[in-house]
Design an enzyme around this catalytic site. Structure first.
Site, PDB file in Angstrom:
ATOM      1  CG  HIS A   1      40.112  42.057  31.736  1.00 48.18           C
ATOM      2  ND1 HIS A   1      39.715  41.571  32.958  1.00 48.18           N
ATOM      3  CD2 HIS A   1      39.604  41.209  30.802  1.00 48.18           C
ATOM      4  CE1 HIS A   1      38.995  40.470  32.784  1.00 48.18           C
ATOM      5  NE2 HIS A   1      38.902  40.235  31.491  1.00 48.18           N
TER       6      HIS A   1
ATOM      7  CG  LEU B   1      37.239  45.253  42.246  1.00 46.29           C
ATOM      8  CD1 LEU B   1      37.740  45.152  43.691  1.00 46.29           C
ATOM      9  CD2 LEU B   1      38.129  46.218  41.456  1.00 46.29           C
ATOM     10  CG  ASP B   2      39.384  41.658  36.244  1.00 48.63           C
ATOM     11  OD1 ASP B   2      38.223  41.870  35.835  1.00 48.63           O
ATOM     12  OD2 ASP B   2      40.407  42.043  35.648  1.00 48.63           O
ATOM     13  CE  LYS B   3      38.501  32.502  40.795  1.00 44.13           C
ATOM     14  NZ  LYS B   3      38.424  31.189  40.105  1.00 44.13           N
TER      15      LYS B   3
END
Length: 263
Positions: free
Chosen positions: A211, A101-103
């Protein structure tokens, strides 16, 4: 069971590391130094030692983690805090994250030491669905929704995304919905944010491009300001877990995920 698999599942290290340990002569089986990672051992009766210490078979582990925003999905990082920082008191050798998962993305993240489990869930040809809840600046009309559902181009040189599912939950003006948005403020995002339209909803995809959710929504004019993964393959995030908390998956949950990934 293969020796390297046994060691990886016993939290000695990931499969790549334990193969190195074996080839360097750091592993003995019943007193004999073994340098072949693929050798078959009996995890119940053989005595396996790593640098002279008996290795206890830990078996496979599966964690459900509620990832908070602000942490990167990595085992370690010199510049940022990672999701593994929440497992300080747990032996996580050999355990890895399933996907990422993205930050700034929250929600459901799975961690395991079972490579087959990861393969079944994350490889593109498995088409396992993942659902995300989002808030975005912008609006989604019927044309936008159809584009997302049928597939959309999100980058130069990339093929059409696979069909997705979109469910709009709320739409309106930021000034009307700002108190429902799980965000402190949007002051630095747009000078006219107060009078901007906003939309929330659920987007379900079966791919894992970089993303991807943000880029898909951007392609129809929406700028994501909050994103949370709520399910993978029908496994829904346990909302009793606070951000940063985790628990073991139940046997029923594990079997459900494996079954879905093989359909």
């Amino acid at each position: 069971m293969r020796l390297d698999k046994f060691l990886a599942q016993s939290s000695i290290g990931n499969r790549k590391k334990v193969r190195t340990y074996i080839k360097e002569g750091m592993i003995t089986v019943n007193g004999d130094v073994i340098t072949e990672p693929a050798i078959e051992i009996n995890e119940s009766s053989d005595v396996i030692k790593y640098i002279g210490k008996v290795v206890d078979y830990a078996g496979k582990v599966y964690y459900m983690f509620n990832k908070p925003s602000g942490y990167i999905t990595a085992t370690k990082d010199t510049d940022h805090k990672t999701v593994f920082d929440f497992f300080d008191n747990v032996n996580m050798n050999g355990v890895f994250h399933v996907g990422r998962l993205d930050k700034d993305t929250e929600g459901l993240l799975l961690l395991t030491n079972d490579g087959e489990f990861e393969h079944q869930l994350m490889y593109p040809e498995k088409h396992v669905e993942k659902t995300y809840f989002f808030w975005a600046l912008g609006s989604l009309d019927e044309k936008d929704r159809k584009q997302l559902e049928q597939g959309i181009y999100i980058g130069k040189g990339e093929i059409l995304t696979k069909p997705a599912k979109i469910e709009v939950q709320k739409c309106g003006m930021y000034k009307e919905l700002k108190y429902e948005m799980p965000i402190d403020n949007l002051e630095n995002m747009h000078s006219n944010h107060y009078s901007q339209p906003v939309v929330s909803g659920y987007l379900t995809i079966s791919e894992g491009r970089k993303h991807q959710v943000k880029r898909m929504l951007k392609a129809v004019g929406c700028y994501v300001v909050y994103l949370k993964r709520i399910s993978i393959g029908g496994l829904i995030l346990d909302e009793s877990l606070e951000k940063g908390q985790y628990r073991f998956l139940t046997e029923v949950e594990i079997q459900k995920l494996m079954k879905i990934s093989k359909e």
